[in-house]
Motif scaffolding. Structure first.
Motif, PDB file in Angstrom:
ATOM      1  N   GLY A   1       0.820  -1.201   0.000  1.00  0.00           N
ATOM      2  CA  GLY A   1       0.000   0.000   0.000  1.00  0.00           C
ATOM      3  C   GLY A   1       0.855   1.252   0.000  1.00  0.00           C
ATOM      4  N   GLY A   2       0.281   2.364  -0.508  1.00  0.00           N
ATOM      5  CA  GLY A   2       1.048   3.606  -0.525  1.00  0.00           C
ATOM      6  C   GLY A   2       0.415   4.728  -1.320  1.00  0.00           C
ATOM      7  N   GLY A   3      -0.904   4.664  -1.560  1.00  0.00           N
ATOM      8  CA  GLY A   3      -1.603   5.760  -2.208  1.00  0.00           C
ATOM      9  C   GLY A   3      -1.018   6.130  -3.558  1.00  0.00           C
ATOM     10  N   ALA A   4      -0.710   7.407  -3.727  1.00  0.00           N
ATOM     11  CA  ALA A   4      -0.246   7.923  -5.011  1.00  0.00           C
ATOM     12  C   ALA A   4       1.055   7.288  -5.478  1.00  0.00           C
ATOM     13  N   LEU A   5       1.806   6.688  -4.556  1.00  0.00           N
ATOM     14  CA  LEU A   5       3.059   6.030  -4.931  1.00  0.00           C
ATOM     15  C   LEU A   5       2.817   4.777  -5.760  1.00  0.00           C
ATOM     16  N   GLY A   6       1.567   4.328  -5.825  1.00  0.00           N
ATOM     17  CA  GLY A   6       1.259   3.065  -6.490  1.00  0.00           C
ATOM     18  C   GLY A   6       1.465   3.065  -7.991  1.00  0.00           C
TER      19      GLY A   6
ATOM     20  N   TRP B   1      -0.428 -15.332  -9.520  1.00  0.00           N
ATOM     21  CA  TRP B   1      -1.076 -14.895  -8.276  1.00  0.00           C
ATOM     22  C   TRP B   1      -0.673 -13.450  -8.034  1.00  0.00           C
ATOM     23  N   VAL B   2      -1.651 -12.581  -7.839  1.00  0.00           N
ATOM     24  CA  VAL B   2      -1.371 -11.187  -7.523  1.00  0.00           C
ATOM     25  C   VAL B   2      -2.098 -10.850  -6.229  1.00  0.00           C
ATOM     26  N   ALA B   3      -1.375 -10.229  -5.299  1.00  0.00           N
ATOM     27  CA  ALA B   3      -1.927  -9.895  -3.990  1.00  0.00           C
ATOM     28  C   ALA B   3      -1.549  -8.469  -3.643  1.00  0.00           C
ATOM     29  N   GLY B   4      -2.461  -7.749  -2.981  1.00  0.00           N
ATOM     30  CA  GLY B   4      -2.181  -6.356  -2.677  1.00  0.00           C
ATOM     31  C   GLY B   4      -2.862  -5.863  -1.424  1.00  0.00           C
ATOM     32  N   ILE B   5      -2.362  -4.735  -0.941  1.00  0.00           N
ATOM     33  CA  ILE B   5      -2.944  -4.008   0.174  1.00  0.00           C
ATOM     34  C   ILE B   5      -3.171  -2.572  -0.282  1.00  0.00           C
ATOM     35  N   SER B   6      -4.336  -2.003   0.025  1.00  0.00           N
ATOM     36  CA  SER B   6      -4.625  -0.596  -0.229  1.00  0.00           C
ATOM     37  C   SER B   6      -4.499  -0.273  -1.725  1.00  0.00           C
ATOM     38  N   ILE B   7      -3.636   0.675  -2.118  1.00  0.00           N
ATOM     39  CA  ILE B   7      -3.506   0.977  -3.550  1.00  0.00           C
ATOM     40  C   ILE B   7      -2.989  -0.252  -4.298  1.00  0.00           C
ATOM     41  N   GLY B   8      -2.215  -1.089  -3.611  1.00  0.00           N
ATOM     42  CA  GLY B   8      -1.769  -2.338  -4.230  1.00  0.00           C
ATOM     43  C   GLY B   8      -2.932  -3.254  -4.546  1.00  0.00           C
ATOM     44  N   ALA B   9      -4.001  -3.197  -3.718  1.00  0.00           N
ATOM     45  CA  ALA B   9      -5.194  -4.000  -3.979  1.00  0.00           C
ATOM     46  C   ALA B   9      -5.908  -3.504  -5.221  1.00  0.00           C
ATOM     47  N   ILE B  10      -5.950  -2.181  -5.424  1.00  0.00           N
ATOM     48  CA  ILE B  10      -6.606  -1.617  -6.605  1.00  0.00           C
ATOM     49  C   ILE B  10      -5.828  -2.000  -7.865  1.00  0.00           C
ATOM     50  N   ASN B  11      -4.506  -1.816  -7.845  1.00  0.00           N
ATOM     51  CA  ASN B  11      -3.694  -2.230  -8.990  1.00  0.00           C
ATOM     52  C   ASN B  11      -3.853  -3.726  -9.254  1.00  0.00           C
ATOM     53  N   ALA B  12      -3.869  -4.522  -8.186  1.00  0.00           N
ATOM     54  CA  ALA B  12      -3.994  -5.972  -8.336  1.00  0.00           C
ATOM     55  C   ALA B  12      -5.326  -6.344  -8.967  1.00  0.00           C
ATOM     56  N   ALA B  13      -6.413  -5.657  -8.572  1.00  0.00           N
ATOM     57  CA  ALA B  13      -7.728  -5.952  -9.138  1.00  0.00           C
ATOM     58  C   ALA B  13      -7.769  -5.638 -10.627  1.00  0.00           C
TER      59      ALA B  13
ATOM     60  N   ASN C   1       1.337  -3.767   5.857  1.00  0.00           N
ATOM     61  CA  ASN C   1       1.253  -3.053   4.595  1.00  0.00           C
ATOM     62  C   ASN C   1       1.697  -3.899   3.408  1.00  0.00           C
ATOM     63  N   THR C   2       1.937  -5.163   3.634  1.00  0.00           N
ATOM     64  CA  THR C   2       2.315  -6.047   2.532  1.00  0.00           C
ATOM     65  C   THR C   2       1.678  -7.413   2.734  1.00  0.00           C
ATOM     66  N   PRO C   3       1.193  -8.043   1.657  1.00  0.00           N
ATOM     67  CA  PRO C   3       0.615  -9.386   1.765  1.00  0.00           C
ATOM     68  C   PRO C   3       1.622 -10.498   1.526  1.00  0.00           C
ATOM     69  N   LEU C   4       2.909 -10.182   1.630  1.00  0.00           N
ATOM     70  CA  LEU C   4       3.940 -11.163   1.308  1.00  0.00           C
ATOM     71  C   LEU C   4       3.821 -12.435   2.137  1.00  0.00           C
ATOM     72  N   GLN C   5       3.656 -12.287   3.440  1.00  0.00           N
ATOM     73  CA  GLN C   5       3.619 -13.461   4.311  1.00  0.00           C
ATOM     74  C   GLN C   5       2.455 -14.377   3.949  1.00  0.00           C
ATOM     75  N   TYR C   6       1.311 -13.790   3.623  1.00  0.00           N
ATOM     76  CA  TYR C   6       0.139 -14.597   3.251  1.00  0.00           C
ATOM     77  C   TYR C   6       0.442 -15.450   2.017  1.00  0.00           C
TER      78      TYR C   6
ATOM     79  N   VAL D   1       6.708   0.571  -2.000  1.00  0.00           N
ATOM     80  CA  VAL D   1       6.772   1.974  -2.405  1.00  0.00           C
ATOM     81  C   VAL D   1       7.320   2.870  -1.304  1.00  0.00           C
ATOM     82  N   PHE D   2       7.739   2.278  -0.184  1.00  0.00           N
ATOM     83  CA  PHE D   2       8.412   3.016   0.883  1.00  0.00           C
ATOM     84  C   PHE D   2       9.766   2.373   1.122  1.00  0.00           C
TER      85      PHE D   2
END
Length: 413
Positions: free
Chosen positions: A23-28, A47-59, A215-220, A237-238
């Motif tokens: 995740g990271g808003g505009a940084l996505g 497989w694509v997984a995301g959080i926040s803006i990463g979820a939007i890009n992933a979708a 802020n990351t779905p890596l572990q999942y 993105v950070f």
């Protein structure tokens, strides 16, 4: 490095591919550039997984055919950066800083088209108390326009997972296309960062942004059972490392970087140690006599073993100059394009180095690579990151502006 040709992927390298988006808003928009580079490679994710803006890009990635994914990503990012499309590009110094601040102020006051908008004046006189500063009705419309949810749920060509936090229980939840039917609300929940955005109701429960917990779905992705040997492109993105702040603006930016990058490091380090233990169990079993292997204790130990091998490739947005404390809601078209182009460049260099194709030198079950980290330090880009990475002084990019506002290159869908 970016001019080198990506080596062909040998048939022997048969790991499945994951794309993990922080995740990271505009940084996505950096993540969108990374995917554009991957889209023309032999490493398309399954497989694509995301959080926040990463979820939007992933979708958007999972919800479109391979040949239209980059175009749909571009459509989303150009839509939400439309108010600044005609601002001059290539500005430097105080004018560039003013432009960044003006863009962030505009987002705060007026929202972003296709994404979020401030509540109307009538909300001030409403009986119901507001639980957010903005509404995300526009985001739902954008998702319904740009994402084919039937494709996510039924095509079975790409698994899709996003994370959110249950507001009532505080527990983390993953919405996974392999387990449930995905709707726009699941994506919106993953990006419902309070108090800016309202919680999203799903089946009677309310959810906030998954970045509140991780802020990351890596572990999942890595721990999902049954595990498979996997190459994971982890796009953050950070950046964890940076220079000592010299003013309050830099303090705020640095604090944000540390807060949102730390979870990635913790997850990666913990998984490395855990997976090494799994491999150590397998090695120990080879030394045990048959009578011990038949005991209940040995059988319980065997259940924790694993033979899968994981390669984690880190792609981290390291800007050429400070971005400011408001960088995660600074949506100007020029900044978006520059981040996109940097994502393409970093991913292209990483694919050209292809360090995951190097033979394993030991029995470790996990290898972690950061090609751009090695290039910036003048090292061999193919070597794996040292296990004690906190003592490794990772660089920031040199302070310069190599075409920071190049427009996104148009390509046919």
């Amino acid at each position: 490095m970016t001019d080198r040709k990506t080596p062909a992927r040998p048939a022997s390298y048969d790991k499945t591919i994951a794309l993990v988006l922080q995740g990271g808003g505009a940084l996505g928009s950096y993540q969108a550039g990374v995917y554009e580079a991957l889209a023309s490679s032999e490493y398309l994710p399954d497989w694509v997984a995301g959080i926040s803006i990463g979820a939007i890009n992933a979708a958007i990635i999972a919800g479109n055919a391979p040949e239209t994914r980059v175009a749909r990503l571009r459509e989303f990012w150009e839509k939400i950066s439309a108010p600044t499309a005609f601002w001059p590009n290539g500005m430097t110094g105080p004018l560039a800083i003013w432009q960044q601040k003006a863009s962030a102020f505009s987002a705060l006051m007026f929202g972003q088209p296709g994404f979020f908008a401030p509540h109307g004046v009538q909300s001030l006189f409403s009986v119901a108390k507001a639980t957010s500063y903005y509404n995300t009705n526009a985001l739902k419309s954008s998702l319904e326009q740009l994402v084919d949810f039937d494709r996510i749920n039924h095509a079975n060509e790409m698994r899709f997972s996003v994370g959110a936090v249950n507001v009532r229980t505080g527990n983390f939840a993953y919405f996974d296309s392999g387990e449930i039917t995905i709707r726009p609300e699941h994506v919106m929940a993953s990006g419902a960062l309070p108090p800016g955005f309202p919680p999203v109701e799903i089946d009677g429960e309310h959810y906030w942004d998954g970045g509140l917990v991780s802020n990351t779905p890596l572990q999942y992705v890595l721990d999902y059972y049954p595990r498979r040997s996997r190459l994971s492109f982890q796009v953050d993105v950070f950046q964890a490392f940076g220079k000592l702040p010299e003013n309050l603006e830099e303090v705020s930016e640095r604090e944000t970087d540390i807060r949102y990058s730390s979870r990635t490091r913790v997850n990666t380090d913990a998984f490395q140690k855990k997976h090494d233990v799994r491999h150590a169990i397998n090695e120990l079993e080879k030394l045990l006599p048959a009578e011990i292997m038949r005991t209940e204790q040995a059988k319980r130990l065997h259940a924790f073993g694993c033979v899968t091998e994981m390669d984690i490739v880190q792609l981290i947005y390291r800007p050429f100059a400070p971005q400011g404390a408001a960088k995660d809601y600074e949506f100007s078209r020029g900044t978006m394009s520059a981040r996109w182009q940097q994502g393409i460049s970093d991913a292209t260099a990483t694919l050209a180095a292809a360090p995951w194709l190097a033979p394993k030198l030991n029995e470790d079950g996990v290898r972690v690579f950061d090609v751009m980290h090695n290039i910036l330090l003048g090292r061999d880009p193919t070597i794996a990151k040292p296990r004690s990475d906190d003592t490794d002084r990772s660089p920031v990019r040199p302070t310069k502006s190599p075409k920071p506002h190049d427009p996104v290159v148009k390509k046919s869908a």
